[in-house]
Design a protein around this motif. Sequence first.
Motif, short mmCIF file in Angstrom:
data_model
loop_
_atom_site.label_atom_id
_atom_site.label_comp_id
_atom_site.label_asym_id
_atom_site.label_seq_id
_atom_site.Cartn_x
_atom_site.Cartn_y
_atom_site.Cartn_z
N ILE A 163 1.34 -5.06 3.61
CA ILE A 163 0.32 -5.71 4.69
C ILE A 163 0.26 -7.26 4.33
CG2 ILE A 163 -2.21 -5.67 5.06
CD1 ILE A 163 -2.43 -2.77 4.20
N THR A 164 0.58 -7.74 5.29
CA THR A 164 0.49 -9.35 5.31
C THR A 164 -0.75 -10.10 5.67
OG1 THR A 164 1.59 -9.57 7.53
CG2 THR A 164 2.89 -9.36 5.42
N GLY A 165 -0.79 -11.51 5.22
CA GLY A 165 -2.00 -12.23 5.90
C GLY A 165 -3.30 -11.73 4.88
N LYS A 186 -9.53 -2.07 2.73
CA LYS A 186 -9.69 -0.97 3.42
C LYS A 186 -9.75 -1.14 4.98
CE LYS A 186 -12.23 1.62 0.07
NZ LYS A 186 -13.41 2.53 -0.22
N PRO A 187 -10.32 -2.12 5.34
CA PRO A 187 -10.15 -2.37 7.06
C PRO A 187 -8.91 -2.93 7.43
CG PRO A 187 -12.09 -3.55 5.90
CD PRO A 187 -11.38 -3.00 4.81
N ARG A 188 -8.05 -3.19 6.54
CA ARG A 188 -6.86 -3.63 7.05
C ARG A 188 -5.72 -2.34 7.03
NH1 ARG A 188 -5.27 -8.70 6.17
NH2 ARG A 188 -3.22 -7.96 7.51
N LEU A 189 -6.34 -1.36 6.39
CA LEU A 189 -5.20 -0.20 6.18
C LEU A 189 -4.91 0.41 7.55
CD1 LEU A 189 -6.35 1.54 3.04
CD2 LEU A 189 -4.19 0.00 3.50
N THR A 241 -5.52 -12.67 1.54
CA THR A 241 -5.84 -13.70 0.69
C THR A 241 -5.90 -12.99 -0.84
OG1 THR A 241 -7.16 -15.08 2.34
CG2 THR A 241 -7.48 -15.38 -0.04
N LEU A 242 -5.33 -13.59 -1.68
CA LEU A 242 -5.08 -13.10 -2.94
C LEU A 242 -5.98 -13.67 -4.11
CD1 LEU A 242 -1.36 -11.92 -3.24
CD2 LEU A 242 -3.42 -10.42 -2.45
N PRO A 243 -6.53 -13.17 -5.12
CA PRO A 243 -6.43 -11.60 -5.30
C PRO A 243 -7.14 -11.03 -4.33
CG PRO A 243 -8.02 -12.68 -7.02
CD PRO A 243 -7.18 -13.85 -6.05
N ALA A 244 -7.20 -9.71 -4.02
CA ALA A 244 -8.05 -8.99 -2.96
C ALA A 244 -8.77 -7.85 -3.61
CB ALA A 244 -6.99 -8.64 -1.82
N THR A 245 -9.63 -7.35 -3.23
CA THR A 245 -10.25 -6.19 -3.73
C THR A 245 -10.04 -5.03 -2.86
OG1 THR A 245 -12.34 -6.53 -2.35
CG2 THR A 245 -12.35 -7.53 -4.54
N ILE A 246 -10.51 -3.80 -3.10
CA ILE A 246 -9.98 -2.79 -2.59
C ILE A 246 -10.81 -2.45 -1.21
CG2 ILE A 246 -10.37 -0.06 -2.54
CD1 ILE A 246 -9.12 0.11 -5.17
N GLU A 247 -12.27 -3.15 -1.55
CA GLU A 247 -13.12 -2.97 -0.13
C GLU A 247 -12.50 -4.13 0.63
OE1 GLU A 247 -15.47 -0.71 0.44
OE2 GLU A 247 -14.95 -0.07 -1.51
N SER A 248 -12.07 -5.25 0.50
CA SER A 248 -11.50 -6.23 1.59
C SER A 248 -10.30 -5.50 2.17
CB SER A 248 -11.13 -7.40 0.95
OG SER A 248 -10.11 -7.32 -0.15
N ALA A 263 0.97 -1.14 -0.21
CA ALA A 263 -0.03 -0.05 0.11
C ALA A 263 0.98 1.35 -0.11
CB ALA A 263 -0.81 0.00 1.17
N GLU A 264 0.80 2.04 -1.07
CA GLU A 264 1.59 3.14 -1.22
C GLU A 264 0.91 4.53 -0.63
OE1 GLU A 264 5.26 5.01 -2.33
OE2 GLU A 264 4.65 2.95 -2.14
N TYR A 265 1.22 4.77 0.64
CA TYR A 265 0.45 6.00 1.33
C TYR A 265 0.94 7.28 0.75
CZ TYR A 265 -1.67 3.04 5.20
OH TYR A 265 -2.24 2.56 5.69
N VAL A 266 0.13 8.03 0.15
CA VAL A 266 0.45 9.47 -0.53
C VAL A 266 -0.22 10.42 0.42
CG1 VAL A 266 0.17 10.89 -2.62
CG2 VAL A 266 0.37 8.16 -2.69
#
Length: 388
Positions: free
Chosen positions: A57-59, A70-73, A61-68, A39-42
């Motif tokens: 961000i580890t752990g 967001k809570p991990r950020l 499951t790929l492929p991952a969506t943006i919505e999935s 995740a490139e924070y700008v």
Amino acid sequence: LKLNLDQNKLITQTCSTMAALKALEANLAKDTQANYVMAEYVWIDGFGGLRSKTKVITGVTLPATIESLKPRLPVWNFDGSSTGQAPGEDSEVILKPQAVFRDPFRGGSNIMVMADCYTPAGEPIPTNTRAGASALFAKKPEEEPWFGIEQEYTLFKDGTPLGWPRSGARSMGPCVQLGFPGPQGPYYCSAGADVCFGRPISDDHMHACLYAGITISGTNAEVMPGQWEYQVGPCVGIDSGDHMWMSRYIMLRICEAHGVTVSWDPKPIPGDWNGAGCHTNYSTKAMREQDNSFETIMKPMLANMEKKHMEHIAVYGEGNDKRLTGAHETAPIDKFSYGVANRGASVRIPNDTAKNGKGYFEDRRPASNIDPYLVTGKIFQTTVLDLA
């Protein structure tokens, strides 16, 4: 002989490096065990520029969506004393994720995050203009303000605009000065190597923005050689600033790859050359949908914009006085005006808006180096909140 040996050694090292990079690229492409995203924070720094850094961000499951994702950020931080945003003795600045886009440079499930900046106590720092704009839009979300911003910019290589001759000497003739291209006229929306300079950069930027999910709606070569424009919108409310800032970050990265520099200066070349603006097209739901809104809604808005003209100019970009001269498709900086299809006015009313009695208008005053959070918030405040 020694020179040849050194050249051969350099060639061998270069080939070895290229082979290693190709092997790395191949390994990454076929990796089936990856459980991470980057995740490139700008964020906007203390000088009006952009900075970024990468969070792994580890752990995942790929492929991952943006919505999935967001809570991990996480809320993150950086050294604000190195960006003009905090003193050295209390340098920690907090980054809060606000808008998330796909990463066109890393691809896959990797993302770019538009963040804004806070003190450790949770207060927006002075350079966080997003927080103020977001609060303004939150007061009347039912107005559904749409913004379409036309970002003009100029491309430079080694200090010279693309397409400009490099010699500054005068010829023997009385009226010819080397170091300058031919006069404006053939460059706007041009095609051909003699008049169009920088198309690969413009195209790469557009494709990268589309991949990222930015609402880019078009691009074209501009009036001055080496100058281009792209349009972002329509975006609703705070999304306009988020998409604009991330589109600028992508432009910086594209230019970095091409070995050129992008300038947001509103008058990069003095003299008889067009400046660069950020014309801002604007409408509310009532402007778009209500019959006769041109008379009943827009004209009162425009009257209030005239009263607050200098307040707007104050946030419409540094150095805008060099651009808003009354020439080169601009209105004088000290006078407010509007007119139908008039590109020499402060605000242009499109023909369709005048004909249909409803629609949008274009504020032509903002400079190319504006903070879009400040500009969109100011327009909304003047045209909606102050008239409520």
